[in-house]
Enzyme design. Structure first.
Site, PDB file in Angstrom:
ATOM      1  N   ARG A   1     -45.893  14.830  11.095  1.00  0.00           N
ATOM      2  CA  ARG A   1     -47.282  15.095  11.272  1.00  0.00           C
ATOM      3  C   ARG A   1     -47.582  16.584  11.059  1.00  0.00           C
ATOM      4  O   ARG A   1     -48.213  17.189  10.270  1.00  0.00           O
ATOM      5  CB  ARG A   1     -47.895  14.722  12.675  1.00  0.00           C
ATOM      6  CG  ARG A   1     -48.235  13.104  12.635  1.00  0.00           C
ATOM      7  CD  ARG A   1     -48.652  12.870  14.144  1.00  0.00           C
ATOM      8  NE  ARG A   1     -49.175  11.299  13.975  1.00  0.00           N
ATOM      9  CZ  ARG A   1     -49.671  10.675  15.125  1.00  0.00           C
ATOM     10  NH1 ARG A   1     -49.534  11.083  16.347  1.00  0.00           N
ATOM     11  NH2 ARG A   1     -49.657   9.201  14.830  1.00  0.00           N
TER      12      ARG A   1
ATOM     13  N   TYR B   1     -52.217   9.698   6.058  1.00  0.00           N
ATOM     14  CA  TYR B   1     -51.217   9.088   6.093  1.00  0.00           C
ATOM     15  C   TYR B   1     -50.579   9.798   7.449  1.00  0.00           C
ATOM     16  O   TYR B   1     -50.873  11.021   7.900  1.00  0.00           O
ATOM     17  CB  TYR B   1     -49.990   8.991   5.320  1.00  0.00           C
ATOM     18  CG  TYR B   1     -49.458  10.005   4.133  1.00  0.00           C
ATOM     19  CD1 TYR B   1     -49.684  11.227   4.736  1.00  0.00           C
ATOM     20  CD2 TYR B   1     -48.526   9.798   3.097  1.00  0.00           C
ATOM     21  CE1 TYR B   1     -49.264  12.184   3.649  1.00  0.00           C
ATOM     22  CE2 TYR B   1     -48.205  10.559   2.391  1.00  0.00           C
ATOM     23  CZ  TYR B   1     -48.504  11.959   2.965  1.00  0.00           C
ATOM     24  OH  TYR B   1     -47.922  13.042   1.994  1.00  0.00           O
ATOM     25  N   GLU B   2     -49.497   9.328   7.969  1.00  0.00           N
ATOM     26  CA  GLU B   2     -48.918   9.653   9.372  1.00  0.00           C
ATOM     27  C   GLU B   2     -50.057   9.794  10.496  1.00  0.00           C
ATOM     28  O   GLU B   2     -50.032  10.652  11.473  1.00  0.00           O
ATOM     29  CB  GLU B   2     -48.142  11.011   9.057  1.00  0.00           C
ATOM     30  CG  GLU B   2     -47.128  11.258   8.285  1.00  0.00           C
ATOM     31  CD  GLU B   2     -46.169   9.951   8.690  1.00  0.00           C
ATOM     32  OE1 GLU B   2     -45.942   9.588   9.843  1.00  0.00           O
ATOM     33  OE2 GLU B   2     -45.419   9.573   7.770  1.00  0.00           O
ATOM     34  N   GLY B   3     -50.955   9.210  10.480  1.00  0.00           N
ATOM     35  CA  GLY B   3     -52.212   8.880  11.700  1.00  0.00           C
ATOM     36  C   GLY B   3     -53.150   9.794  10.783  1.00  0.00           C
ATOM     37  O   GLY B   3     -53.140  10.892  10.596  1.00  0.00           O
TER      38      GLY B   3
END
Length: 588
Positions: A296, A436-438
Protein backbone atom coordinates in the site's frame (compact mmCIF):
# COMPACT_ATOMS: atom_id res chain seq x y z
CA UNK A 1 9.81 15.92 -26.24
CA UNK A 2 11.79 16.19 -23.00
CA UNK A 3 12.36 12.93 -21.14
CA UNK A 4 12.14 12.18 -17.45
CA UNK A 5 14.57 13.96 -15.11
CA UNK A 6 15.05 12.49 -11.62
CA UNK A 7 14.18 15.19 -9.03
CA UNK A 8 17.55 15.10 -7.32
CA UNK A 9 17.61 18.76 -6.26
CA UNK A 10 14.44 18.23 -4.25
CA UNK A 11 15.72 14.94 -2.85
CA UNK A 12 18.94 16.59 -1.66
CA UNK A 13 17.01 19.46 -0.08
CA UNK A 14 14.65 17.12 1.76
CA UNK A 15 17.39 14.85 3.08
CA UNK A 16 19.98 17.49 3.85
CA UNK A 17 17.89 20.34 5.17
CA UNK A 18 14.23 19.55 5.79
CA UNK A 19 14.59 16.25 7.70
CA UNK A 20 18.27 16.21 8.81
CA UNK A 21 18.78 12.75 7.38
CA UNK A 22 22.37 12.53 8.65
CA UNK A 23 21.38 12.97 12.30
CA UNK A 24 18.43 10.59 11.93
CA UNK A 25 20.65 7.83 10.51
CA UNK A 26 23.38 8.42 13.10
CA UNK A 27 20.89 7.43 15.82
CA UNK A 28 20.07 4.08 14.19
CA UNK A 29 22.33 1.03 14.66
CA UNK A 30 23.94 -0.19 11.42
CA UNK A 31 22.97 3.04 9.61
CA UNK A 32 25.60 5.25 11.26
CA UNK A 33 27.64 5.40 8.06
CA UNK A 34 24.69 6.35 5.85
CA UNK A 35 24.42 10.08 5.16
CA UNK A 36 22.98 12.49 2.62
CA UNK A 37 26.06 12.32 0.44
CA UNK A 38 25.90 8.52 0.17
CA UNK A 39 22.12 8.54 -0.35
CA UNK A 40 22.23 11.11 -3.13
CA UNK A 41 25.13 9.33 -4.85
CA UNK A 42 23.15 6.09 -4.87
CA UNK A 43 19.97 7.79 -6.02
CA UNK A 44 21.72 9.72 -8.77
CA UNK A 45 22.92 6.43 -10.24
CA UNK A 46 19.48 4.86 -9.79
CA UNK A 47 17.95 7.89 -11.45
CA UNK A 48 20.24 7.46 -14.45
CA UNK A 49 19.10 3.87 -14.85
CA UNK A 50 15.47 4.95 -14.69
CA UNK A 51 15.91 7.81 -17.13
CA UNK A 52 18.22 6.10 -19.60
CA UNK A 53 17.02 2.47 -19.56
CA UNK A 54 13.46 2.29 -18.24
CA UNK A 55 11.80 5.49 -19.41
CA UNK A 56 12.61 4.90 -23.12
CA UNK A 57 10.85 1.51 -22.79
CA UNK A 58 7.72 2.95 -21.25
CA UNK A 59 5.64 3.88 -24.30
CA UNK A 60 6.78 1.12 -26.71
CA UNK A 61 6.25 -1.53 -24.03
CA UNK A 62 2.78 -0.13 -23.33
CA UNK A 63 1.92 -0.30 -27.03
CA UNK A 64 3.25 -3.85 -27.47
CA UNK A 65 1.82 -5.26 -24.24
CA UNK A 66 2.22 -8.76 -22.84
CA UNK A 67 1.23 -11.94 -24.68
CA UNK A 68 0.17 -15.44 -23.68
CA UNK A 69 0.77 -18.27 -26.14
CA UNK A 70 0.86 -22.00 -25.47
CA UNK A 71 0.87 -21.30 -21.74
CA UNK A 72 3.93 -19.04 -21.93
CA UNK A 73 3.86 -15.33 -21.01
CA UNK A 74 6.02 -12.98 -23.05
CA UNK A 75 6.70 -9.43 -21.87
CA UNK A 76 7.32 -6.59 -24.35
CA UNK A 77 10.64 -6.28 -26.14
CA UNK A 78 13.38 -4.99 -23.87
CA UNK A 79 11.66 -5.64 -20.53
CA UNK A 80 13.48 -8.90 -19.71
CA UNK A 81 16.81 -7.36 -20.70
CA UNK A 82 16.11 -4.28 -18.57
CA UNK A 83 15.24 -6.48 -15.61
CA UNK A 84 18.46 -8.44 -16.01
CA UNK A 85 20.45 -5.20 -16.08
CA UNK A 86 18.57 -3.95 -13.00
CA UNK A 87 19.44 -7.08 -11.05
CA UNK A 88 23.05 -7.21 -12.20
CA UNK A 89 23.54 -3.60 -11.08
CA UNK A 90 22.37 -4.57 -7.58
CA UNK A 91 19.25 -2.43 -7.44
CA UNK A 92 16.95 -5.31 -6.47
CA UNK A 93 18.70 -5.86 -3.13
CA UNK A 94 19.03 -2.20 -2.14
CA UNK A 95 17.11 -2.40 1.17
CA UNK A 96 17.25 -6.18 1.54
CA UNK A 97 18.34 -7.90 4.75
CA UNK A 98 22.13 -8.31 4.81
CA UNK A 99 21.70 -11.74 6.42
CA UNK A 100 20.28 -12.94 3.10
CA UNK A 101 22.55 -11.03 0.74
CA UNK A 102 20.84 -7.63 0.65
CA UNK A 103 22.57 -4.28 0.99
CA UNK A 104 20.58 -3.29 4.07
CA UNK A 105 20.13 0.38 3.13
CA UNK A 106 17.41 2.52 4.72
CA UNK A 107 13.78 2.59 3.59
CA UNK A 108 14.19 6.25 2.75
CA UNK A 109 16.59 5.45 -0.07
CA UNK A 110 14.40 2.57 -1.27
CA UNK A 111 11.23 4.67 -1.38
CA UNK A 112 12.92 7.45 -3.32
CA UNK A 113 14.22 4.89 -5.84
CA UNK A 114 10.70 3.45 -6.06
CA UNK A 115 9.37 6.88 -6.97
CA UNK A 116 11.84 7.18 -9.83
CA UNK A 117 11.03 3.66 -11.04
CA UNK A 118 7.33 4.55 -11.04
CA UNK A 119 7.95 7.79 -12.92
CA UNK A 120 10.02 6.06 -15.56
CA UNK A 121 8.08 2.84 -16.07
CA UNK A 122 5.21 1.90 -13.76
CA UNK A 123 4.79 -1.58 -15.23
CA UNK A 124 8.45 -2.43 -14.66
CA UNK A 125 8.43 -1.14 -11.10
CA UNK A 126 5.68 -3.59 -10.18
CA UNK A 127 7.98 -6.58 -10.68
CA UNK A 128 10.45 -5.30 -8.11
CA UNK A 129 7.87 -3.89 -5.70
CA UNK A 130 5.85 -7.10 -5.51
CA UNK A 131 9.00 -9.11 -4.94
CA UNK A 132 9.92 -6.92 -1.98
CA UNK A 133 6.40 -7.36 -0.63
CA UNK A 134 6.82 -11.14 -0.76
CA UNK A 135 10.14 -10.76 1.03
CA UNK A 136 8.40 -8.78 3.80
CA UNK A 137 5.83 -11.51 4.43
CA UNK A 138 8.34 -14.36 4.31
CA UNK A 139 10.79 -12.50 6.56
CA UNK A 140 8.19 -11.83 9.24
CA UNK A 141 6.18 -15.05 9.19
CA UNK A 142 7.86 -17.99 7.41
CA UNK A 143 9.92 -20.78 8.94
CA UNK A 144 13.69 -20.52 9.04
CA UNK A 145 13.91 -23.21 6.36
CA UNK A 146 11.68 -21.27 3.96
CA UNK A 147 13.60 -18.07 4.68
CA UNK A 148 16.93 -19.72 3.95
CA UNK A 149 15.62 -21.36 0.78
CA UNK A 150 13.81 -18.40 -0.77
CA UNK A 151 14.96 -15.06 0.62
CA UNK A 152 18.49 -14.87 -0.85
CA UNK A 153 17.29 -15.26 -4.43
CA UNK A 154 14.23 -13.06 -3.94
CA UNK A 155 16.33 -10.30 -2.40
CA UNK A 156 18.93 -10.53 -5.16
CA UNK A 157 16.17 -10.35 -7.77
CA UNK A 158 17.13 -13.65 -9.37
CA UNK A 159 13.64 -14.82 -8.41
CA UNK A 160 10.51 -12.67 -8.30
CA UNK A 161 7.39 -12.66 -6.15
CA UNK A 162 3.63 -12.39 -6.59
CA UNK A 163 0.69 -12.19 -4.22
CA UNK A 164 -2.42 -14.25 -5.00
CA UNK A 165 -5.40 -13.02 -3.01
CA UNK A 166 -8.29 -12.08 -5.23
CA UNK A 167 -10.90 -14.44 -6.65
CA UNK A 168 -13.83 -13.64 -8.92
CA UNK A 169 -16.21 -13.68 -5.95
CA UNK A 170 -13.74 -12.50 -3.29
CA UNK A 171 -12.19 -9.08 -3.72
CA UNK A 172 -12.13 -6.74 -0.75
CA UNK A 173 -14.06 -9.32 1.29
CA UNK A 174 -11.41 -12.03 1.36
CA UNK A 175 -13.53 -14.07 3.74
CA UNK A 176 -15.43 -15.28 0.67
CA UNK A 177 -12.46 -16.96 -1.01
CA UNK A 178 -12.75 -20.65 -1.85
CA UNK A 179 -9.23 -21.77 -2.85
CA UNK A 180 -8.32 -24.77 -0.73
CA UNK A 181 -5.12 -26.38 0.53
CA UNK A 182 -4.95 -30.10 1.38
CA UNK A 183 -2.07 -31.56 3.41
CA UNK A 184 -0.04 -34.06 1.37
CA UNK A 185 2.69 -34.99 3.84
CA UNK A 186 6.10 -33.70 4.78
CA UNK A 187 4.63 -30.35 5.82
CA UNK A 188 3.48 -29.51 2.29
CA UNK A 189 0.02 -28.85 0.88
CA UNK A 190 -1.72 -29.17 -2.47
CA UNK A 191 -3.38 -25.89 -3.42
CA UNK A 192 -6.40 -25.86 -5.75
CA UNK A 193 -8.31 -22.85 -6.97
CA UNK A 194 -8.27 -19.87 -9.33
CA UNK A 195 -7.05 -16.37 -8.59
CA UNK A 196 -7.55 -13.25 -10.70
CA UNK A 197 -5.72 -9.92 -11.05
CA UNK A 198 -2.33 -11.50 -10.20
CA UNK A 199 0.33 -8.96 -11.18
CA UNK A 200 3.66 -10.54 -12.15
CA UNK A 201 1.96 -13.95 -11.94
CA UNK A 202 4.18 -15.17 -14.76
CA UNK A 203 6.78 -13.71 -17.12
CA UNK A 204 9.81 -14.52 -19.27
CA UNK A 205 12.57 -13.14 -17.06
CA UNK A 206 13.83 -16.60 -16.09
CA UNK A 207 14.33 -17.87 -12.57
CA UNK A 208 11.52 -18.76 -10.21
CA UNK A 209 8.29 -16.93 -9.36
CA UNK A 210 7.27 -17.28 -5.72
CA UNK A 211 3.53 -17.03 -5.20
CA UNK A 212 2.05 -16.22 -1.80
CA UNK A 213 -1.44 -17.72 -1.95
CA UNK A 214 -4.37 -17.36 0.43
CA UNK A 215 -6.33 -20.61 0.81
CA UNK A 216 -8.43 -22.63 3.27
CA UNK A 217 -7.33 -25.74 5.11
CA UNK A 218 -9.78 -28.66 5.49
CA UNK A 219 -12.36 -27.90 8.15
CA UNK A 220 -11.41 -24.23 8.33
CA UNK A 221 -14.23 -21.96 9.51
CA UNK A 222 -15.94 -19.57 7.14
CA UNK A 223 -14.77 -15.99 7.01
CA UNK A 224 -11.34 -14.48 7.42
CA UNK A 225 -10.46 -16.64 10.46
CA UNK A 226 -10.36 -19.67 8.19
CA UNK A 227 -7.74 -18.29 5.81
CA UNK A 228 -4.12 -19.44 5.75
CA UNK A 229 -1.15 -18.26 3.70
CA UNK A 230 1.01 -20.55 1.57
CA UNK A 231 4.24 -20.16 -0.36
CA UNK A 232 3.96 -21.87 -3.73
CA UNK A 233 6.76 -21.49 -6.33
CA UNK A 234 6.43 -21.80 -10.09
CA UNK A 235 9.25 -24.37 -9.96
CA UNK A 236 9.84 -26.65 -7.02
CA UNK A 237 13.23 -26.16 -5.41
CA UNK A 238 15.64 -29.08 -4.92
CA UNK A 239 17.57 -29.64 -1.70
CA UNK A 240 20.67 -28.12 -3.31
CA UNK A 241 18.74 -24.97 -4.25
CA UNK A 242 18.43 -25.78 -7.95
CA UNK A 243 15.13 -25.42 -9.77
CA UNK A 244 13.25 -28.68 -10.14
CA UNK A 245 9.94 -29.72 -11.66
CA UNK A 246 7.27 -27.27 -12.77
CA UNK A 247 4.66 -26.86 -10.04
CA UNK A 248 0.94 -27.40 -10.63
CA UNK A 249 0.07 -23.86 -11.62
CA UNK A 250 -0.67 -22.23 -14.96
CA UNK A 251 -1.80 -18.97 -16.50
CA UNK A 252 -5.42 -19.23 -17.61
CA UNK A 253 -5.39 -15.86 -19.36
CA UNK A 254 -3.96 -12.36 -19.23
CA UNK A 255 -6.27 -9.58 -18.06
CA UNK A 256 -7.04 -6.95 -20.73
CA UNK A 257 -6.58 -3.73 -18.84
CA UNK A 258 -7.00 0.03 -19.12
CA UNK A 259 -3.31 0.58 -18.32
CA UNK A 260 -0.03 -0.99 -17.16
CA UNK A 261 -0.05 -3.00 -20.39
CA UNK A 262 3.59 -4.06 -19.98
CA UNK A 263 2.78 -5.77 -16.68
CA UNK A 264 1.43 -9.35 -17.02
CA UNK A 265 -1.70 -9.40 -14.86
CA UNK A 266 -2.72 -13.04 -14.81
CA UNK A 267 -5.61 -15.34 -14.10
CA UNK A 268 -3.75 -18.08 -12.22
CA UNK A 269 -4.97 -21.66 -11.97
CA UNK A 270 -3.59 -23.71 -9.08
CA UNK A 271 -4.17 -27.39 -9.81
CA UNK A 272 -2.74 -29.17 -6.81
CA UNK A 273 0.21 -26.79 -6.69
CA UNK A 274 2.55 -27.72 -3.87
CA UNK A 275 2.95 -25.08 -1.21
CA UNK A 276 4.15 -24.56 2.36
CA UNK A 277 2.41 -22.78 5.20
CA UNK A 278 3.62 -19.26 6.01
CA UNK A 279 2.76 -18.34 9.58
CA UNK A 280 0.12 -20.06 11.67
CA UNK A 281 -2.92 -21.91 10.30
CA UNK A 282 -5.92 -19.62 10.14
CA UNK A 283 -3.70 -16.55 10.50
CA UNK A 284 -3.04 -16.06 6.81
CA UNK A 285 -4.62 -12.66 6.58
CA UNK A 286 -2.38 -11.42 9.36
CA UNK A 287 0.68 -12.64 7.46
CA UNK A 288 -0.58 -11.32 4.15
CA UNK A 289 -1.23 -7.88 5.61
CA UNK A 290 2.48 -7.58 6.31
CA UNK A 291 2.93 -7.77 2.56
CA UNK A 292 -0.16 -5.71 1.77
CA UNK A 293 0.79 -2.82 4.05
CA UNK A 294 4.19 -2.62 2.40
CA UNK A 295 2.47 -2.74 -0.99
CA UNK A 296 0.00 0.00 0.00
CA UNK A 297 2.85 2.35 0.74
CA UNK A 298 4.49 1.29 -2.53
CA UNK A 299 1.28 1.97 -4.49
CA UNK A 300 1.13 5.45 -3.01
CA UNK A 301 4.66 6.01 -4.26
CA UNK A 302 3.55 4.81 -7.69
CA UNK A 303 0.92 7.56 -7.78
CA UNK A 304 3.53 10.08 -6.69
CA UNK A 305 5.92 8.93 -9.40
CA UNK A 306 3.38 9.12 -12.22
CA UNK A 307 2.34 12.59 -11.07
CA UNK A 308 5.96 13.75 -11.12
CA UNK A 309 6.59 12.42 -14.63
CA UNK A 310 3.34 13.84 -16.03
CA UNK A 311 3.96 17.26 -14.50
CA UNK A 312 7.51 17.37 -15.86
CA UNK A 313 6.28 16.74 -19.38
CA UNK A 314 3.48 19.26 -19.07
CA UNK A 315 5.85 22.00 -17.85
CA UNK A 316 8.27 21.33 -20.72
CA UNK A 317 5.44 21.40 -23.27
CA UNK A 318 3.92 24.57 -21.82
CA UNK A 319 7.24 26.38 -22.14
CA UNK A 320 7.55 25.44 -25.82
CA UNK A 321 3.98 25.53 -27.10
CA UNK A 322 3.08 28.93 -28.61
CA UNK A 323 -0.59 29.87 -28.55
CA UNK A 324 -2.69 32.96 -27.86
CA UNK A 325 -1.86 36.47 -26.69
CA UNK A 326 -0.10 37.72 -23.60
CA UNK A 327 -2.29 39.06 -20.80
CA UNK A 328 -1.60 42.68 -21.84
CA UNK A 329 -2.35 41.87 -25.49
CA UNK A 330 1.07 43.11 -26.60
CA UNK A 331 2.53 39.79 -27.76
CA UNK A 332 1.26 36.92 -29.85
CA UNK A 333 1.75 34.01 -29.91
CA UNK A 334 3.18 33.34 -26.46
CA UNK A 335 4.22 30.16 -24.63
CA UNK A 336 1.08 28.77 -23.03
CA UNK A 337 2.78 28.74 -19.64
CA UNK A 338 2.01 32.47 -19.58
CA UNK A 339 -1.74 31.76 -19.44
CA UNK A 340 -3.04 31.81 -15.88
CA UNK A 341 -5.16 28.66 -16.15
CA UNK A 342 -2.23 26.65 -17.52
CA UNK A 343 0.05 27.94 -14.76
CA UNK A 344 -2.57 26.98 -12.17
CA UNK A 345 -2.64 23.38 -13.42
CA UNK A 346 1.15 23.16 -13.49
CA UNK A 347 1.52 24.70 -10.04
CA UNK A 348 -1.13 22.38 -8.64
CA UNK A 349 0.82 19.39 -9.91
CA UNK A 350 4.07 20.74 -8.52
CA UNK A 351 2.60 21.65 -5.13
CA UNK A 352 1.01 18.23 -4.65
CA UNK A 353 4.01 16.27 -5.89
CA UNK A 354 6.66 18.07 -3.86
CA UNK A 355 4.64 17.84 -0.64
CA UNK A 356 3.92 14.18 -1.36
CA UNK A 357 7.63 13.46 -1.74
CA UNK A 358 8.27 15.19 1.59
CA UNK A 359 5.62 13.03 3.27
CA UNK A 360 7.11 9.92 1.64
CA UNK A 361 10.54 10.72 3.07
CA UNK A 362 9.11 11.50 6.52
CA UNK A 363 7.09 8.27 6.57
CA UNK A 364 10.08 6.22 5.44
CA UNK A 365 12.15 7.79 8.21
CA UNK A 366 9.53 6.69 10.70
CA UNK A 367 9.74 3.16 9.26
CA UNK A 368 13.51 3.13 9.73
CA UNK A 369 13.17 4.47 13.27
CA UNK A 370 10.47 1.92 14.12
CA UNK A 371 12.72 -0.89 12.88
CA UNK A 372 16.06 0.12 14.38
CA UNK A 373 15.96 2.82 17.04
CA UNK A 374 17.43 1.57 20.35
CA UNK A 375 14.71 3.19 22.46
CA UNK A 376 11.47 1.11 22.57
CA UNK A 377 9.22 4.12 23.19
CA UNK A 378 10.70 5.91 20.19
CA UNK A 379 10.14 2.80 18.08
CA UNK A 380 6.55 2.53 19.29
CA UNK A 381 5.73 6.16 18.47
CA UNK A 382 7.29 5.89 15.01
CA UNK A 383 5.46 2.63 14.28
CA UNK A 384 2.19 4.29 15.29
CA UNK A 385 2.80 7.13 12.85
CA UNK A 386 3.48 4.65 10.04
CA UNK A 387 0.26 2.79 10.83
CA UNK A 388 -1.73 6.04 10.87
CA UNK A 389 -0.19 7.35 7.64
CA UNK A 390 -0.29 4.15 5.56
CA UNK A 391 -3.89 4.59 4.29
CA UNK A 392 -3.27 8.32 3.78
CA UNK A 393 -0.13 7.74 1.70
CA UNK A 394 -1.79 5.05 -0.40
CA UNK A 395 -5.01 6.93 -1.09
CA UNK A 396 -3.91 10.56 -1.22
CA UNK A 397 -0.80 9.94 -3.31
CA UNK A 398 -2.74 7.87 -5.82
CA UNK A 399 -5.72 10.26 -5.93
CA UNK A 400 -3.48 13.26 -6.39
CA UNK A 401 -1.27 11.39 -8.86
CA UNK A 402 -4.26 10.63 -11.07
CA UNK A 403 -5.52 14.22 -10.80
CA UNK A 404 -2.07 15.53 -11.76
CA UNK A 405 -1.92 13.16 -14.74
CA UNK A 406 -5.31 14.42 -15.96
CA UNK A 407 -4.35 18.08 -15.48
CA UNK A 408 -1.03 17.52 -17.21
CA UNK A 409 -2.84 15.88 -20.12
CA UNK A 410 -5.14 18.92 -20.25
CA UNK A 411 -2.15 21.23 -20.66
CA UNK A 412 -1.43 19.48 -23.97
CA UNK A 413 -4.92 20.14 -25.28
CA UNK A 414 -5.79 17.82 -28.16
CA UNK A 415 -2.23 16.53 -28.29
CA UNK A 416 -2.70 15.12 -24.81
CA UNK A 417 -5.36 12.78 -26.17
CA UNK A 418 -3.01 11.43 -28.84
CA UNK A 419 -0.85 8.45 -27.93
CA UNK A 420 2.44 9.69 -29.39
CA UNK A 421 2.74 12.45 -26.75
CA UNK A 422 2.61 9.92 -23.92
CA UNK A 423 0.16 11.78 -21.69
CA UNK A 424 -2.82 9.47 -22.10
CA UNK A 425 -0.66 6.59 -20.86
CA UNK A 426 0.02 8.41 -17.60
CA UNK A 427 -3.73 8.83 -17.11
CA UNK A 428 -4.40 5.14 -17.83
CA UNK A 429 -1.51 3.88 -15.72
CA UNK A 430 -2.24 6.14 -12.75
CA UNK A 431 -5.85 5.01 -12.57
CA UNK A 432 -5.04 1.54 -11.24
CA UNK A 433 -3.19 2.97 -8.24
CA UNK A 434 -6.51 4.20 -6.86
CA UNK A 435 -7.96 0.69 -7.13
CA UNK A 436 -5.51 -2.09 -6.34
CA UNK A 437 -4.10 -3.05 -2.92
CA UNK A 438 -7.39 -1.95 -1.40
CA UNK A 439 -9.44 0.74 -3.13
CA UNK A 440 -9.08 4.25 -1.82
CA UNK A 441 -12.51 4.01 -0.26
CA UNK A 442 -11.26 1.02 1.73
CA UNK A 443 -8.20 3.04 2.77
CA UNK A 444 -10.42 5.86 3.96
CA UNK A 445 -12.54 3.47 6.02
CA UNK A 446 -9.35 2.01 7.49
CA UNK A 447 -8.28 5.50 8.55
CA UNK A 448 -11.63 6.48 10.06
CA UNK A 449 -12.73 3.17 11.58
CA UNK A 450 -9.43 1.59 12.63
CA UNK A 451 -6.62 4.12 12.80
CA UNK A 452 -8.34 7.10 14.42
CA UNK A 453 -9.65 5.06 17.38
CA UNK A 454 -6.19 3.61 18.10
CA UNK A 455 -5.03 4.50 21.62
CA UNK A 456 -8.45 6.12 22.16
CA UNK A 457 -7.58 8.73 19.56
CA UNK A 458 -4.22 9.64 21.10
CA UNK A 459 -2.26 8.39 18.08
CA UNK A 460 -3.92 10.97 15.81
CA UNK A 461 -3.66 13.66 18.50
CA UNK A 462 0.08 12.97 18.83
CA UNK A 463 0.48 13.48 15.09
CA UNK A 464 -1.51 16.72 15.21
CA UNK A 465 0.62 17.92 18.14
CA UNK A 466 3.73 17.34 16.02
CA UNK A 467 2.26 19.47 13.25
CA UNK A 468 1.30 22.17 15.75
CA UNK A 469 4.82 22.21 17.17
CA UNK A 470 6.35 22.73 13.73
CA UNK A 471 3.88 25.51 12.98
CA UNK A 472 4.86 27.22 16.20
CA UNK A 473 8.53 26.93 15.30
CA UNK A 474 7.84 28.56 11.92
CA UNK A 475 5.94 31.53 13.32
CA UNK A 476 8.99 33.75 13.12
CA UNK A 477 10.06 32.73 9.62
CA UNK A 478 10.18 35.62 7.19
CA UNK A 479 7.27 35.98 4.75
CA UNK A 480 5.46 32.89 6.08
CA UNK A 481 2.92 34.41 8.45
CA UNK A 482 -0.17 33.97 6.27
CA UNK A 483 0.94 30.51 5.19
CA UNK A 484 1.43 29.33 8.77
CA UNK A 485 -1.90 30.83 9.85
CA UNK A 486 -3.76 29.10 7.02
CA UNK A 487 -2.32 25.70 7.97
CA UNK A 488 -3.01 26.31 11.67
CA UNK A 489 -6.67 27.06 10.91
CA UNK A 490 -7.02 23.96 8.73
CA UNK A 491 -5.39 21.88 11.47
CA UNK A 492 -7.94 23.17 13.97
CA UNK A 493 -10.72 22.09 11.60
CA UNK A 494 -9.15 18.66 11.24
CA UNK A 495 -8.87 18.24 14.99
CA UNK A 496 -12.52 19.19 15.37
CA UNK A 497 -13.56 16.73 12.68
CA UNK A 498 -11.46 14.01 14.29
CA UNK A 499 -13.25 14.50 17.61
CA UNK A 500 -16.56 14.47 15.73
CA UNK A 501 -15.73 11.14 14.07
CA UNK A 502 -14.37 9.60 17.25
CA UNK A 503 -17.72 10.41 18.83
CA UNK A 504 -19.92 9.35 15.91
CA UNK A 505 -17.72 6.95 13.92
CA UNK A 506 -19.13 3.81 15.54
CA UNK A 507 -22.14 4.35 13.28
CA UNK A 508 -20.90 2.69 10.08
CA UNK A 509 -23.09 4.86 7.87
CA UNK A 510 -21.68 8.01 9.44
CA UNK A 511 -18.13 6.69 9.09
CA UNK A 512 -18.69 5.56 5.51
CA UNK A 513 -20.26 8.85 4.44
CA UNK A 514 -17.38 10.84 5.92
CA UNK A 515 -14.38 8.61 5.18
CA UNK A 516 -13.07 9.72 1.77
CA UNK A 517 -13.69 13.40 2.51
CA UNK A 518 -11.94 13.06 5.86
CA UNK A 519 -8.90 11.34 4.33
CA UNK A 520 -8.52 14.11 1.75
CA UNK A 521 -8.86 16.73 4.49
CA UNK A 522 -6.23 14.90 6.53
CA UNK A 523 -3.88 14.74 3.53
CA UNK A 524 -4.26 18.41 2.65
CA UNK A 525 -3.49 19.51 6.20
CA UNK A 526 -0.48 17.17 6.27
CA UNK A 527 0.74 18.61 2.97
CA UNK A 528 0.27 22.12 4.37
CA UNK A 529 2.42 21.19 7.38
CA UNK A 530 5.18 19.96 5.10
CA UNK A 531 5.00 23.07 2.92
CA UNK A 532 5.51 25.19 6.02
CA UNK A 533 8.43 23.01 7.00
CA UNK A 534 10.01 23.18 3.53
CA UNK A 535 9.50 26.93 3.18
CA UNK A 536 10.85 27.59 6.67
CA UNK A 537 13.97 25.55 5.96
CA UNK A 538 14.46 27.29 2.63
CA UNK A 539 14.39 30.73 4.25
CA UNK A 540 16.70 29.61 7.07
CA UNK A 541 19.24 27.84 4.88
CA UNK A 542 22.08 29.42 2.97
CA UNK A 543 20.48 29.05 -0.42
CA UNK A 544 20.12 31.17 -3.53
CA UNK A 545 17.20 33.59 -3.64
CA UNK A 546 15.65 31.62 -6.53
CA UNK A 547 15.65 28.42 -4.48
CA UNK A 548 14.15 30.21 -1.49
CA UNK A 549 11.46 31.79 -3.65
CA UNK A 550 10.53 28.43 -5.17
CA UNK A 551 9.58 26.85 -1.87
CA UNK A 552 8.05 29.97 -0.33
CA UNK A 553 5.98 30.71 -3.43
CA UNK A 554 4.79 27.13 -3.78
CA UNK A 555 3.85 27.08 -0.09
CA UNK A 556 1.79 30.24 -0.64
CA UNK A 557 0.16 28.76 -3.72
CA UNK A 558 -0.76 25.59 -1.85
CA UNK A 559 -2.26 27.34 1.15
CA UNK A 560 -4.08 29.96 -0.97
CA UNK A 561 -5.42 27.77 -3.76
CA UNK A 562 -5.57 24.14 -2.53
CA UNK A 563 -5.81 24.14 1.25
CA UNK A 564 -9.19 26.00 1.19
CA UNK A 565 -10.70 22.72 -0.05
CA UNK A 566 -10.74 21.77 3.63
CA UNK A 567 -13.53 24.29 4.25
CA UNK A 568 -15.85 22.49 1.84
CA UNK A 569 -14.75 19.07 3.09
CA UNK A 570 -15.49 20.12 6.66
CA UNK A 571 -18.99 21.24 5.70
CA UNK A 572 -19.66 18.06 3.73
CA UNK A 573 -18.58 15.79 6.58
CA UNK A 574 -20.63 17.69 9.15
CA UNK A 575 -23.70 17.31 6.95
CA UNK A 576 -23.65 13.70 8.14
CA UNK A 577 -24.88 10.50 6.55
CA UNK A 578 -28.51 11.53 6.10
CA UNK A 579 -28.14 12.89 2.53
CA UNK A 580 -26.29 9.68 1.58
CA UNK A 581 -28.60 7.10 3.14
CA UNK A 582 -31.58 8.62 1.36
CA UNK A 583 -30.51 6.87 -1.84
CA UNK A 584 -33.63 4.67 -2.00
CA UNK A 585 -35.70 7.73 -2.77
CA UNK A 586 -33.21 9.06 -5.30
CA UNK A 587 -31.70 6.16 -7.20
CA UNK A 588 -33.93 3.95 -9.39
Amino acid sequence: MAGYTPPMNDVTFLLGEVFDFDAAMAALPEYEGVDTSLATTILEEGGKFCAEVLEPLNRPADEEGCRLKDGLVTTPKGMAQAYKAFVEAGWAGLSGDTDYGGQGLPRVIQILLDEMLSSANLSFGLFTGLTRGAVEAISHHASDDLKARYLPKLISGEWTGAMALTESSAGTDLGLLSTRAEPVGGGSYAITGTKIFISSGDHDFGGNIVHLVLARLPGAPKGVKGISLFLSPKFLVEENGALGARNGMSVGSLEHKMGIHAQPTCVMNYDGAIGWLVGEPGRGLNAMFTMMNAERLFVGIQGLGVGEAANQRAVAYARERLQGRSADGARSPVPIIEHADVRKMLLTGRALTDAGRALAVWTALQMDIAARHPDPDTRRVADGFVSLLTPVVKAAFSDFGFEIAVMSQQVFGGHGYIREWGMEQYVRDARITQIYEGTNGVQAMDLVSRKLPMENGDLARRFFALIGSDLGAADGAADLGETVDAVRQSLARLEGLTDHLLTNGADLEEAGAAATDYLRHFALVTYGWLWVRMAARATAADRTSASISRYVDLARFFTARLLPQTLALDAAIRAGAAPVVAYDAILP
